[in-house]
Enzyme design. Structure first.
Site, short mmCIF file in Angstrom:
data_model
loop_
_atom_site.label_atom_id
_atom_site.label_comp_id
_atom_site.label_asym_id
_atom_site.label_seq_id
_atom_site.Cartn_x
_atom_site.Cartn_y
_atom_site.Cartn_z
CB SER A 1 -1.80 -2.79 2.14
OG SER A 1 -0.59 -2.28 1.67
CG HIS B 1 -4.76 -2.81 5.63
ND1 HIS B 1 -5.78 -2.62 4.73
CD2 HIS B 1 -3.68 -2.20 5.11
CE1 HIS B 1 -5.32 -1.94 3.70
NE2 HIS B 1 -4.05 -1.67 3.89
CE LYS C 1 -6.60 1.72 3.65
NZ LYS C 1 -5.18 1.98 3.61
C1 LIG Z 1 -4.36 3.07 3.03
C2 LIG Z 1 -3.05 3.09 3.70
C3 LIG Z 1 -2.43 4.29 4.03
C4 LIG Z 1 -2.97 5.62 3.61
O1 LIG Z 1 -4.04 5.99 4.38
P1 LIG Z 1 -5.09 7.07 3.79
O2 LIG Z 1 -5.81 7.56 4.97
O3 LIG Z 1 -5.93 6.33 2.82
O4 LIG Z 1 -4.24 8.14 3.12
C5 LIG Z 1 -1.25 4.24 4.74
N1 LIG Z 1 -0.69 3.05 5.09
C6 LIG Z 1 -1.25 1.87 4.75
C7 LIG Z 1 -0.59 0.60 5.17
C8 LIG Z 1 -2.45 1.86 4.04
O5 LIG Z 1 -2.98 0.70 3.68
#
Ligand SMILES: *Cc1c(COP(=O)(O)O)cnc(C)c1O
Length: 389
Positions: free
Chosen positions: A177, A205, A237
C-alpha cells in the site's frame, strides 16, 4: 505523570509527524470541497471512480427501502440478509473461489483470519512491508511472528525451512500500500508447497483494478485456490463501497464462520452496502475500459514524472509514490501543492521507514488526462522553486 498525553503529542509535532483530519463537504471525486477549499485530489483509494457512482447509489437506496439502514445484529444472529448472502456468492464466483465470508472492515477480516487459524504452536511469516492490520493480526494470534525481507524469497525460504511450527502461514499484501509494487505470488506459493505452508494474500489494492476481469492480483498472476488458500479483499477501495471478505474453500469459510471472533462478535454491515457492492461487481466485470483508462493515466504520470527527474518507485499500479526522503520536506511539498489547489498525502514514519518519506500519489479511472497534467505541472513548478532556492 503516566498519562502525560500532551508530551507525546508535542513530540509528534516536533518530529513533523503530527496528524489531523480534514473535513470533506462533497462526495469522493477528483475535485472535492475540503475544509472550505476546492481541491484536485490524488489521494483516495477509489481507483475506479465507483464510490459515488449513480448505479451504486441507486442500488443502495433501493435496498435501504427494503431492509432499512442497520442490520440490527451479527451475521450469526439475525443480521445476515438476502443481500449479504447474494454478495458472498457473487464474491466467490468473481474471485474463482468455492466460498466467501463477509467482514465489516478489512482490518477486522485480517485479525479474524489469522487469530482463528493460528495460536502459539504455529508460525506466521509476514512480508516486512505488510499492512499494519496484517502485522497486528500476526502479533495478536500469539503465533511465532517472523517478518521476511520485502519480496525476498531466499529469506522467506530459509525461515520456513528452519521452522518447526505446527501450522505455517505466509501472509502478504498483494499490492503493497505504501510503495505500489506487488508480490510475486508464484515464488511465494512454490515455497509454501515445499514447506507445507498456506498462503494468505491481502488484495486490498488489487481487487477491481488488476486482472482481466478485475478480480485482482491472483487473477493477474494465475493463482488458484490451491495456490493461495486464503484470499482477502476489501470493498472500500477499488470496489467503491465498504467492508471486506475472505474467499477460499468451503471448509475454510465454515471454519472462519465458527472461529473468527471479529466475524462472530460484531454487527453485520448494512444490507444496503452489500446491495451496492453487488452492483459494483457488475460494473467492474463489464466495464474493463475503466482499468484501461487507469493504466493509460499511470503510464502518462510515470513518463511525465521521470522527465521532471522525480524519484518514482517500481510500481505499475494506481499507487505512484514520489520518494522525498525527509519527513519535513515531504510535508513542505504537500503543503506547496495544497496552495496550488492540489491534494496529495505526505506519508511519513512510522507508516514508512525513517528516511523514506514520500508523496503518495494515487490515480483513479475518474481522473482525466488533463487533471494528471495539472499535477505534473504543479510538481514541475515545485522542483523549479527548490532548484532556484
Ligand atoms: C486499507 C487496507 C486494509 C484495511 O481495510 P479496511 O476495509 O479499510 O479496514 C487492509 N489491508 C490493506 C493492504 C489495506 O490497504
Amino acid at each position: 505523570m503516566s498519562f502525560d498525553l500532551e508530551q507525546d503529542l508535542n513530540q509528534r509535532r516536533e518530529q513533523n509527524l503530527y496528524r489531523r483530519t480534514r473535513m470533506a463537504q462533497s462526495p469522493q471525486a477528483p475535485v472535492m470541497e475540503i475544509d472550505g477549499h476546492t481541491y484536485l485530489t490524488f489521494c483516495s483509494n477509489d481507483y475506479l471512480g465507483l464510490a459515488n457512482h449513480p448505479m451504486l447509489v441507486k442500488a443502495f437506496k433501493h435496498a435501504a427501502d427494503e431492509f432499512g439502514v442497520g442490520s440490527g445484529a451479527a451475521h450469526l444472529v439475525n443480521g445476515h440478509s438476502y443481500y449479504h448472502e447474494k454478495l458472498e456468492e457473487a464474491l466467490a464466483e468473481f474471485t474463482g473461489r468455492d466460498a466467501a465470508i463477509l467482514f465489516s472492515t478489512g482490518y477486522m477480516a485480517n485479525l479474524g483470519v489469522v487469530t482463528a487459524l493460528l495460536d502459539k504452536q504455529d508460525g506466521v511469516f509476514e512480508d516486512k512491508w505488510n499492512h499494519a492490520s496484517l502485522l497486528d493480526a500476526g502479533l495478536l494470534s500469539g503465533a511465532r511472528f517472523q517478518r521476511y525481507l520485502h519480496n525476498d524469497m531466499g529469506n522467506l525460504g530459509s525461515r520456513l525451512k528452519r521452522s518447526e511450527a505446527r501450522r505455517k502461514l505466509i501472509v502478504t499484501d498483494g499490492v503493497f500500500s505504501m510503495d505500489g509494487d506487488w508480490a510475486q505470488l508464484d515464488g511465494v506459493t512454490e515455497l509454501a508447497k515445499q514447506n507445507d505452508a498456506w498462503v494468505m494474500v491481502d488484495d486490498a489494492h488489487g481487487l477491481g483494478v488488476l486482472g482481466e476481469s478485475g478480480a485482482g492480483l491472483c487473477e493477474a498472476q494465475n493463482q488458484s485456490q490451491d495456490d493461495v488458500q486464503i484470499l482477502m479483499g476489501t470493498l472500500g477501495k477499488g470496489m467503491g463501497t465498504a467492508g471486506a471478505f475472505v474467499a477460499g474453500s468451503k471448509e475454510l469459510i465454515e471454519y472462519l464462520t465458527n472461529f473468527a471472533r471479529p466475524y462472530i462478535y460484531t454487527t453485520a454491515m448494512p444490507a444496503a452496502i452489500a446491495a451496492a457492492t453487488l452492483e459494483s461487481i457488475n460494473i467492474v466485470k463489464n466495464e474493463p475500459e475503466r482499468r484501461v483508462h487507469l493504466q493509460m493515466l499511470i503510464k502518462h504520470f510515470r513518463d511525465g514524472a521521470k522527465q521532471l527527474g522525480l524519484n518514482l518507485m517500481t510500481s505499475h499500479t494506481a499507487i505512484q509514490p514520489v520518494l522525498v526522503g525527509d519527513a519535513q520536506q515531504a510535508l513542505n511539498m504537500s503543503e506547496a501543492l495544497r496552495q496550488q489547489g492540489i491534494m496529495v498525502t505526505p506519508i511519513r514514519p512510522p507508516t514508512v521507514p525513517v528516511g523514506t518519506a514520500r508523496l503518495r500519489v494515487t490515480l483513479s479511472a475518474s481522473h482525466s488526462l488533463e487533471q494528471v497534467n495539472q499535477l505534473l505541472d504543479a510538481l514541475a513548478a515545485l522542483s523549479a522553486n527548490t532548484e532556484s532556492n
